[in-house]
Design an enzyme around this catalytic site. Structure first.
Site, PDB file in Angstrom:
ATOM      1  CE  LYS A 116      30.615 -42.751  -8.665  1.00 60.67           C
ATOM      2  NZ  LYS A 116      30.952 -43.295  -9.986  1.00 60.67           N
TER       3      LYS A 116
HETATM    4  C1  E4P Z   1      28.316 -45.013 -11.467  1.00 58.65           C
HETATM    5  O1  E4P Z   1      28.690 -43.929 -11.142  1.00 58.65           O
HETATM    6  C2  E4P Z   1      29.175 -46.086 -11.969  1.00 58.65           C
HETATM    7  O2  E4P Z   1      30.376 -45.521 -12.461  1.00 58.65           O
HETATM    8  C3  E4P Z   1      28.604 -46.851 -13.118  1.00 58.65           C
HETATM    9  O3  E4P Z   1      27.380 -46.318 -13.568  1.00 58.65           O
HETATM   10  C4  E4P Z   1      28.693 -48.309 -13.024  1.00 58.65           C
HETATM   11  O4  E4P Z   1      28.194 -48.879 -14.203  1.00 58.65           O
HETATM   12  P1  E4P Z   1      28.449 -50.393 -14.597  1.00 58.65           P
HETATM   13  O5  E4P Z   1      27.620 -51.257 -13.705  1.00 58.65           O
HETATM   14  O6  E4P Z   1      27.996 -50.492 -16.033  1.00 58.65           O
HETATM   15  O7  E4P Z   1      29.917 -50.644 -14.416  1.00 58.65           O
END
Ligand code: E4P
Length: 218
Positions: free
Chosen positions: A87
């Site tokens: 990622k």
């Molecule tokens: C995506 O991969 C992120 O980890 C995540 O969906 C972020 O979500 P949040 O805005 O609820 O922290």
């Protein structure tokens, strides 16, 4: 539509996996910190523990923000398990790193995406997944669902293989809207997947079936 769970909590990942509908896991440095996972070795072994539970892809985020650092970290993450997807944040060096990994058949998830232009760049660099953050856009009065629709349309126009991973999904309506639009994947907490189970007519209908069965079978 693929369901990913957005957590580093092993109990929640296990529960979602046992439900039989889990296609993968996404994590980020904040989610790892929330579980108290710190230090390189602990982080790497936690990813391995997640990979041991699930069958699908597990997104593991790099912490470096320079090209060389992202490559170094990404290569280490890939060593953990073949389910690992690296990622990488949507920044200039991130795009270079995605291209580097895609040229070597290493899967990537381009994260922190908030515009269609960013998503187009990620696809051109060969990202396996692009992660537009629906909830965080809604938080600042932009329409996160509209962004998903725009990206899905652009990718369809050119046949990009990059999968649209709707991230920062906060409630079941987000999930359903993304499904209507044709997002390939959604990632959110376990509570959102479980919320799909609920309907008051299911509960009252089942209560009546049970009562009627008992009446005739005593
Ligand atoms: C995506 O991969 C992120 O980890 C995540 O969906 C972020 O979500 P949040 O805005 O609820 O922290």
């Amino acid at each position: 539509m693929k369901f990913f769970i957005d957590t580093a909590n092993l109990a929640e990942i296990r529960e979602a996996h046992e439900l039989g509908v889990l296609d993968g896991v996404t994590t980020n440095p904040s989610l790892m910190a929330k579980e108290g996972i710190t230090g390189k070795n602990n982080i790497l072994s936690h990813y391995k523990a997640i990979c041991n539970i699930v069958e699908g892809h597990v997104s593991a985020e790099v912490n470096a923000v320079d090209f060389a650092g992202m490559i170094r970290e990404g290569e280490e993450l890939c060593e953990i398990d073949e389910k690992i997807v690296v990622k990488i944040p949507m920044i200039k060096d991130g795009i270079k790193a995605i291209k580097y990994f895609s040229d070597r058949d290493i899967k990537t998830n381009c994260t922190l995406v908030f515009s269609a232009g960013q998503a187009l760049l990620a696809a051109k660099a060969g990202a396996t997944y692009v992660s537009p953050f629906v909830g965080r856009l809604d938080d600042i009065s932009f329409d996160g669902i509209q962004l998903i629709e725009q990206i899905v349309g652009i990718y369809q126009n050119y046949g990009y293989q990059t999968e649209v991973l709707a991230a920062s999904i906060r409630h079941p309506i987000h999930l359903l809207k993304c499904a209507e639009i044709g997002a390939d994947v959604m990632t959110g907490p376990l509570s959102i997947i479980l919320a799909l189970l609920n309907h008051p007519l299911t509960d009252s209908g089942l209560a009546k079936f049970i009562a009627d069965y008992k009446k005739g079978n005593q």
